[in-house]
Design a protein around this motif. Structure first.
Motif, PDB file in Angstrom:
ATOM      1  N   PRO A  61       0.815  -1.224   0.000  1.00 53.98           N
ATOM      2  CA  PRO A  61       0.000   0.000   0.000  1.00 53.98           C
ATOM      3  C   PRO A  61       0.845   1.269   0.000  1.00 53.98           C
ATOM      4  CG  PRO A  61       0.047  -0.950   2.188  1.00 53.98           C
ATOM      5  CD  PRO A  61       0.749  -1.934   1.294  1.00 53.98           C
ATOM      6  N   ARG A  62       0.224   2.369  -0.352  1.00 48.12           N
ATOM      7  CA  ARG A  62       0.916   3.672  -0.417  1.00 48.12           C
ATOM      8  C   ARG A  62       1.556   4.042   0.921  1.00 48.12           C
ATOM      9  NH1 ARG A  62      -0.798   7.697  -4.176  1.00 48.12           N
ATOM     10  NH2 ARG A  62      -1.010   9.217  -2.493  1.00 48.12           N
ATOM     11  N   ARG A  63       0.860   3.752   1.998  1.00 49.71           N
ATOM     12  CA  ARG A  63       1.388   4.164   3.303  1.00 49.71           C
ATOM     13  C   ARG A  63       2.726   3.479   3.615  1.00 49.71           C
ATOM     14  NH1 ARG A  63      -2.902   0.779   4.329  1.00 49.71           N
ATOM     15  NH2 ARG A  63      -2.409  -1.163   5.442  1.00 49.71           N
ATOM     16  N   ASP A  71      -2.049  18.512  -0.671  1.00 50.85           N
ATOM     17  CA  ASP A  71      -3.221  19.062   0.020  1.00 50.85           C
ATOM     18  C   ASP A  71      -4.320  19.505  -0.949  1.00 50.85           C
ATOM     19  OD1 ASP A  71      -2.002  18.621   2.445  1.00 50.85           O
ATOM     20  OD2 ASP A  71      -1.195  20.653   2.607  1.00 50.85           O
ATOM     21  N   THR A  72      -3.897  19.975  -2.127  1.00 48.61           N
ATOM     22  CA  THR A  72      -4.883  20.497  -3.078  1.00 48.61           C
ATOM     23  C   THR A  72      -5.384  19.431  -4.048  1.00 48.61           C
ATOM     24  OG1 THR A  72      -3.087  21.173  -4.555  1.00 48.61           O
ATOM     25  CG2 THR A  72      -3.907  22.824  -2.969  1.00 48.61           C
ATOM     26  N   ALA A  73      -4.983  18.179  -3.841  1.00 46.11           N
ATOM     27  CA  ALA A  73      -5.369  17.113  -4.773  1.00 46.11           C
ATOM     28  C   ALA A  73      -6.879  16.921  -4.770  1.00 46.11           C
ATOM     29  CB  ALA A  73      -4.675  15.814  -4.402  1.00 46.11           C
ATOM     30  N   PRO A  74      -7.484  16.848  -5.936  1.00 45.59           N
ATOM     31  CA  PRO A  74      -8.935  16.599  -5.997  1.00 45.59           C
ATOM     32  C   PRO A  74      -9.229  15.148  -5.638  1.00 45.59           C
ATOM     33  CG  PRO A  74      -8.001  16.592  -8.201  1.00 45.59           C
ATOM     34  CD  PRO A  74      -6.890  16.989  -7.272  1.00 45.59           C
ATOM     35  N   PRO A  75     -10.476  14.825  -5.344  1.00 49.03           N
ATOM     36  CA  PRO A  75     -10.828  13.425  -5.065  1.00 49.03           C
ATOM     37  C   PRO A  75     -10.555  12.531  -6.267  1.00 49.03           C
ATOM     38  CG  PRO A  75     -12.610  14.928  -4.437  1.00 49.03           C
ATOM     39  CD  PRO A  75     -11.641  15.728  -5.238  1.00 49.03           C
ATOM     40  N   ALA A  76     -10.309  11.272  -5.989  1.00 49.09           N
ATOM     41  CA  ALA A  76     -10.076  10.309  -7.073  1.00 49.09           C
ATOM     42  C   ALA A  76     -11.314  10.212  -7.959  1.00 49.09           C
ATOM     43  CB  ALA A  76      -9.729   8.945  -6.496  1.00 49.09           C
ATOM     44  N   ARG A  77     -11.087   9.975  -9.242  1.00 46.26           N
ATOM     45  CA  ARG A  77     -12.181   9.771 -10.190  1.00 46.26           C
ATOM     46  C   ARG A  77     -12.180   8.297 -10.610  1.00 46.26           C
ATOM     47  NH1 ARG A  77     -12.185  12.113 -15.019  1.00 46.26           N
ATOM     48  NH2 ARG A  77      -9.901  12.229 -15.146  1.00 46.26           N
ATOM     49  N   TYR A  78     -13.361   7.795 -10.915  1.00 48.37           N
ATOM     50  CA  TYR A  78     -13.494   6.372 -11.189  1.00 48.37           C
ATOM     51  C   TYR A  78     -14.200   6.125 -12.519  1.00 48.37           C
ATOM     52  CZ  TYR A  78     -12.398   6.116  -6.230  1.00 48.37           C
ATOM     53  OH  TYR A  78     -11.791   6.265  -5.009  1.00 48.37           O
ATOM     54  N   GLY A 115       6.261  18.187  -9.945  1.00 49.73           N
ATOM     55  CA  GLY A 115       6.937  18.629 -11.164  1.00 49.73           C
ATOM     56  C   GLY A 115       5.980  18.806 -12.336  1.00 49.73           C
ATOM     57  N   ARG A 116       4.992  17.919 -12.474  1.00 54.08           N
ATOM     58  CA  ARG A 116       4.042  18.005 -13.578  1.00 54.08           C
ATOM     59  C   ARG A 116       2.669  18.486 -13.127  1.00 54.08           C
ATOM     60  NH1 ARG A 116       5.367  12.440 -17.034  1.00 54.08           N
ATOM     61  NH2 ARG A 116       7.626  12.731 -17.098  1.00 54.08           N
ATOM     62  N   ASN A 117       2.539  18.771 -11.850  1.00 51.85           N
ATOM     63  CA  ASN A 117       1.276  19.277 -11.281  1.00 51.85           C
ATOM     64  C   ASN A 117       0.111  18.318 -11.524  1.00 51.85           C
ATOM     65  OD1 ASN A 117       2.417  21.755 -10.332  1.00 51.85           O
ATOM     66  ND2 ASN A 117       2.365  22.537 -12.428  1.00 51.85           N
ATOM     67  N   TRP A 118       0.393  17.004 -11.388  1.00 53.08           N
ATOM     68  CA  TRP A 118      -0.662  16.007 -11.516  1.00 53.08           C
ATOM     69  C   TRP A 118      -1.317  15.691 -10.174  1.00 53.08           C
ATOM     70  CZ3 TRP A 118       2.181  11.941 -15.067  1.00 53.08           C
ATOM     71  CH2 TRP A 118       2.293  12.476 -16.353  1.00 53.08           C
ATOM     72  N   ASP A 119      -0.797  16.242  -9.093  1.00 56.61           N
ATOM     73  CA  ASP A 119      -1.322  16.060  -7.733  1.00 56.61           C
ATOM     74  C   ASP A 119      -1.119  14.650  -7.179  1.00 56.61           C
ATOM     75  OD1 ASP A 119      -2.232  18.701  -7.579  1.00 56.61           O
ATOM     76  OD2 ASP A 119      -4.109  18.175  -8.570  1.00 56.61           O
ATOM     77  N   ASP A 120      -0.585  13.741  -7.982  1.00 59.06           N
ATOM     78  CA  ASP A 120      -0.384  12.358  -7.537  1.00 59.06           C
ATOM     79  C   ASP A 120       0.439  11.636  -8.597  1.00 59.06           C
ATOM     80  OD1 ASP A 120      -0.511   9.958  -6.170  1.00 59.06           O
ATOM     81  OD2 ASP A 120      -2.690   9.880  -6.055  1.00 59.06           O
ATOM     82  N   LEU A 121       0.835  10.413  -8.305  1.00 55.33           N
ATOM     83  CA  LEU A 121       1.457   9.575  -9.324  1.00 55.33           C
ATOM     84  C   LEU A 121       0.482   9.341 -10.471  1.00 55.33           C
ATOM     85  CD1 LEU A 121       3.390   6.697  -7.496  1.00 55.33           C
ATOM     86  CD2 LEU A 121       4.311   8.199  -9.257  1.00 55.33           C
ATOM     87  N   GLY A 122       1.002   9.300 -11.674  1.00 51.68           N
ATOM     88  CA  GLY A 122       0.135   9.030 -12.807  1.00 51.68           C
ATOM     89  C   GLY A 122      -0.250   7.567 -12.910  1.00 51.68           C
ATOM     90  N   GLU A 135       1.117  -0.083  -4.790  1.00 55.43           N
ATOM     91  CA  GLU A 135       0.002   0.820  -5.089  1.00 55.43           C
ATOM     92  C   GLU A 135       0.566   2.164  -5.494  1.00 55.43           C
ATOM     93  OE1 GLU A 135      -3.897   2.827  -2.852  1.00 55.43           O
ATOM     94  OE2 GLU A 135      -2.378   1.730  -1.696  1.00 55.43           O
ATOM     95  N   GLY A 136       0.091   2.707  -6.615  1.00 54.49           N
ATOM     96  CA  GLY A 136       0.537   4.010  -7.068  1.00 54.49           C
ATOM     97  C   GLY A 136      -0.483   5.088  -6.737  1.00 54.49           C
ATOM     98  N   ARG A 137      -1.257   5.455  -7.738  1.00 60.25           N
ATOM     99  CA  ARG A 137      -2.248   6.526  -7.568  1.00 60.25           C
ATOM    100  C   ARG A 137      -3.273   6.146  -6.503  1.00 60.25           C
ATOM    101  NH1 ARG A 137      -2.708  10.733 -10.856  1.00 60.25           N
ATOM    102  NH2 ARG A 137      -4.639  11.945 -10.949  1.00 60.25           N
ATOM    103  N   ALA A 138      -3.684   7.130  -5.716  1.00 63.38           N
ATOM    104  CA  ALA A 138      -4.646   6.905  -4.637  1.00 63.38           C
ATOM    105  C   ALA A 138      -6.037   6.665  -5.197  1.00 63.38           C
ATOM    106  CB  ALA A 138      -4.659   8.102  -3.693  1.00 63.38           C
TER     107      ALA A 138
END
Length: 254
Positions: A61-63, A71-78, A115-122, A135-138
């Motif tokens: 897991p990510r943890r 902090d500014t990351a939007p919620p995950a999309r599905y 660096g790419r302002n993706w808010d998370d791993l792609g 686990e990568g992206r949340a």
């Protein structure tokens, strides 16, 4: 005489009932319900799912690698489901000690999120040379999280990155191939397409290899280069994609 006729009539009636019961039993399926009835359909569906569902592999897991959430990351999309797997390489050095992978993941996270302002791993998942899946992206490993790994075809695909550089002449480690196949077999799920085949996807971005709105047939287990103008995942790994698809199909008992 009349009594004898009554007995014969009763025997004939009983025989007719017996024949009717036998015919009915032959018509019924083993579960005791007519073919195609509602009560038998879920059982057949569960049996089909069991055949084509790969078991969930172990996922770090990510943890565990200390991913820091922006902090500014939007919620995950599905997406409704995962319909294809897009394989990448991270273009980081090979020959690493697998114990150092969490540090590599944190560096990749910093490059993508900041660096790419993706808010998370792609990437949704990353796999190292020892066959460990991270686990990568949340958003939940068991859900169809929309990543940022292949412009134009992020929705409905799972992005899996092989940690390393796999250009022509490089060797793709066997544990890595096996782990990617197991992950793909699980993420495609019982209702997903055959990992050895192709699937219709619609481009959502003009910067993809195909203009926005174009419906194309892409490999179910494909490379980043199939949908975007790039050399990722490298010629060596790209050449292994049919093998990964075949392995995933075997794991799904196809």
């Amino acid at each position: 005489m009349q009594l004898l006729r009554r007995r014969r009539y009763r025997s004939a009636a009983a025989l007719a009932v017996l024949v009717l019961l036998v015919a009915t039993s032959l018509w019924l399926n083993p579960a005791g319900t007519p073919p195609g009835s509602a009560s038998s359909s879920p059982e057949r569906e569960r049996a089909r799912e069991a055949r084509h569902q790969g078991p969930r592999p172990a996922i770090v897991p990510r943890r565990a690698w200390h991913a820091e959430r922006v902090d500014t990351a939007p919620p995950a999309r599905y997406a409704p489901s995962v319909r294809a797997a897009v394989i990448h390489h991270t273009s980081t050095p090979n020959g690493y000690d697998c114990a150092s992978v969490p540090h590599t993941l944190r560096d990749l996270y910093a490059g993508h999120a900041h660096g790419r302002n993706w808010d998370d791993l792609g990437y949704n998942f990353l796999v190292d040379a020892c066959g460990t899946i991270y686990e990568g992206r949340a958003g939940g490993v068991d859900r169809a999280v929309i990543g940022a790994h292949t412009k134009g075809f992020n929705e409905g695909t799972v992005g899996v990155a092989a940690i390393g550089t796999f250009t022509r002449g490089e060797t793709v480690p066997e544990p890595m191939l096996d782990a990617i196949a197991r992950l793909v077999a699980w993420k495609l799920g019982p209702r997903g397409p055959d990992p050895r085949g192709r699937v219709a996807l619609v481009s959502s971005h003009d910067e993809a290899r195909y203009p926005k709105g174009t419906k194309v047939l892409l490999p179910v287990v494909g490379g980043h280069a199939d949908g975007y103008a790039t050399r990722c995942p490298g010629a060596a790994l790209y050449g292994k994609l049919p093998d990964i698809g075949a392995r995933a199909a075997r794991i799904q008992r196809r």
